[in-house]
Design an enzyme around this catalytic site. Structure first.
Site, PDB file in Angstrom:
ATOM      1  N   GLU A 264       0.844  -1.190   0.000  1.00 49.53           N
ATOM      2  CA  GLU A 264       0.000   0.000   0.000  1.00 49.53           C
ATOM      3  C   GLU A 264       0.887   1.251   0.000  1.00 49.53           C
ATOM      4  OE1 GLU A 264      -3.770   1.714   2.624  1.00 49.53           O
ATOM      5  OE2 GLU A 264      -2.235   0.488   3.605  1.00 49.53           O
ATOM      6  N   LYS A 339     -10.207   0.698  -1.705  1.00 48.77           N
ATOM      7  CA  LYS A 339     -10.223   0.428  -0.274  1.00 48.77           C
ATOM      8  C   LYS A 339     -11.610   0.784   0.249  1.00 48.77           C
ATOM      9  CE  LYS A 339      -7.351   1.037   3.855  1.00 48.77           C
ATOM     10  NZ  LYS A 339      -6.123   1.657   4.391  1.00 48.77           N
ATOM     11  N   CYS A 373      -5.113  -3.419   3.031  1.00 47.61           N
ATOM     12  CA  CYS A 373      -4.780  -3.193   4.434  1.00 47.61           C
ATOM     13  C   CYS A 373      -5.962  -3.376   5.402  1.00 47.61           C
ATOM     14  CB  CYS A 373      -4.152  -1.810   4.589  1.00 47.61           C
ATOM     15  SG  CYS A 373      -3.240  -1.560   6.143  1.00 47.61           S
TER      16      CYS A 373
END
Length: 509
Positions: A264, A339, A373
């Site tokens: 990321e 995300k 993440c």
């Protein structure tokens, strides 16, 4: 050369003949009788269709590989090219033979440098493995030999090429693709003046070969994952950063990895020149690089024949800032992911917005999912992807402290167990003292598996050294997941209770 929109391997058909003829002449212009005749191509396709392939770029032939199957013991040690392809109806071809014999391979001049030849060689290796043949052989030209013929014998020339004292484009390429010379063939190809009509019998051994069982062979199921544990450091500009990225991609491609996973915000060092701005303004400046990074990674995915997962980057859409990434496939196509859950820090410091798009991706190595993440800490997302057939979940992450890393790691391991899939996580290490809100990083990239008898007992397939820049390469067998779904000690997917609870998608507002 036009922008590459699509690249694919296809079986050669008789309808391709005229284009194939033109491509062959452009590749072998100086060679006499350089192109195949229509009836010869038709016969090859009829005898062994899966052995005749072309590589097409934007629908046009860019290269070709033709081959036959032979019984190697029946081929004379010092044969010629005509001994193999001459005679009536390619009589040397034996469908019950034990060796793949390459009779032609070329890439058109304008497409050289894209490592397309490696794709053709890799395809031949896959055919060899799937047909359970002992190996691959062919007579390789030595086109630079004429420059040294007065002072070196063919054997001496080959030895110097192997020692990197002489460069021969054909022989060097074959050696780099795991072929080894067996013997010199004199008078192999009539009219090949550049090689002095010599050739080198090159051989590649199929280490998976077993004595034929007459059973149908399954498709290759082993997928090689390449994880990049990226060191955060200062880069003077975009070219400097992409040079480092290409270094890792090249390394992974050298191991024939199917995927390269970046962390990321791996391009965060480019924010250093904007450190005089506020954090929200600095990351919006970083977003201006995203399209360029995407295009460069897509070019590298084609050139190195590897699927690249770009980690994540900031992107502005209609004035709103998102955390997104791109799957750059080696067939030339590119797909986007977002995300879904942003951390409190991302929202507070940068004004990052939550994404809405969640999907699986079809690749040449099966169906995959990608969660950035924080998203891996929400089990619903990966369960939805699992329901769509995901076999491998990739998680690019960035964590500054060890406790933050532990959240990502432990949740990723849980996702592997509960969804009976593989999970690969890759993060950044080091520090960026000149970039606000990106000061330090902590990571230990890893590949996790389910916990059952066919897998490591602790569910860890491989893991990197903590806080050290490196690559991690690991093979995962998708067929083992199929067995697990049915024969595992427990059935985490099958034993769910839809009569008690259900999980479903909601429509985007």
């Amino acid at each position: 050369m036009d922008k590459i929109e699509n690249i694919e391997l296809k079986y050669l058909t008789i309808e391709d003949f005229e284009e194939l003829k033109e491509a062959t002449v452009s590749s072998y212009g100086s060679m006499p009788n350089s192109y195949w005749k229509l009836d010869e191509i038709g016969q090859l396709i009829s005898l062994f269709p899966e052995g005749q392939i072309v590589i097409k770029i934007n629908g046009d032939i860019a290269g070709c590989a033709l081959s036959m199957i032979v019984e190697l013991d029946d081929v004379e040690d010092h044969h010629t090219y005509q001994d193999i392809v001459g005679g009536d109806n390619f009589k040397v071809h034996d469908k019950n033979g034990d060796t793949l014999y390459g009779i032609d391979v070329f890439i058109k001049p304008e497409y050289r440098g894209l490592r397309l030849g490696r794709r053709l060689y890799d395809y031949r290796k896959e055919v060899c493995e799937s047909l359970n043949l002992k190996g691959i052989v062919f007579g390789g030209r030595i086109p630079n030999y004429h420059k040294f013929a007065k002072e070196l014998t063919p054997k001496q020339y080959i030895d110097k090429v192997k020692a990197k004292e002489i460069h021969d484009p054909v022989l060097n390429f074959q050696l780099s693709n795991d072929f080894h010379p067996v013997r010199v063939l004199k008078g192999y190809l009539e009219g090949d003046k550049a090689s002095g009509e010599y050739a080198v019998l090159m051989e590649w051994d199929n280490i998976y070969y077993t004595k034929p069982t007459k059973k149908p062979s399954a498709n290759k199921s082993v997928v090689r994952l390449g994880l990049i544990q990226w060191q955060m450091r200062s880069y003077k500009d975009m070219d400097d950063l992409m040079q480092q990225a290409e270094y890792f991609i090249d390394s992974l491609a050298g191991y024939r990895s199917d995927f390269a996973l970046f962390p990321e915000f791996f391009n965060a060092p480019l924010m250093a020149k904007y450190n005089h701005l506020s954090e929200p303004d600095a990351i919006r400046e970083l977003a201006s690089y995203t399209e360029t990074v995407k295009e460069k990674l897509s070019e590298l995915s084609i050139s190195y024949n590897i699927n690249i997962i770009s980690g994540s980057m900031p992107e502005i859409i209609n004035g709103r800032l998102y955390n997104v990434g791109y799957l750059c496939k080696r067939d030339g196509s590119v797909e986007r992911y977002e995300k879904i859950h942003v951390t409190p820090d991302e929202a507070k410091i940068w004004g990052m917005q939550r994404g809405n798009e969640l999907k699986t991706f079809d690749t040449d190595c099966g169906k995959i999912g990608i969660l950035i993440c924080y998203d891996v800490e929400f089990p619903e997302l990966s369960r939805l992807l699992s329901d769509e057939g995901m076999d491998i979940l990739f998680v690019p992450f960035l964590t500054d402290t060890q406790n933050g890393y532990s959240r990502v790691r432990l949740c990723a391991q849980a996702r592997a167990v509960e969804n009976e899939c593989y999970v690969a996580i890759a993060g950044s290490v080091g520090n960026l003292p000149n970039v606000h809100n990106m000061d330090i990083q902590y990571a230990q990239s890893a590949v996790f598996t389910p916990c059952d008898f066919s897998f490591p007992s602790n569910g860890i397939k491989a893991e990197a050294t903590p806080n050290t820049e490196m690559i991690l390469v690991a093979d995962v067998d998708v067929d083992l997941l199929r067995e697990l779904h049915t024969f595992g000690s427990v059935h985490n997917l099958k034993d769910r209770r839809p009569d008690v609870y259900q999980l479903k998608r909601t429509k985007k507002s």
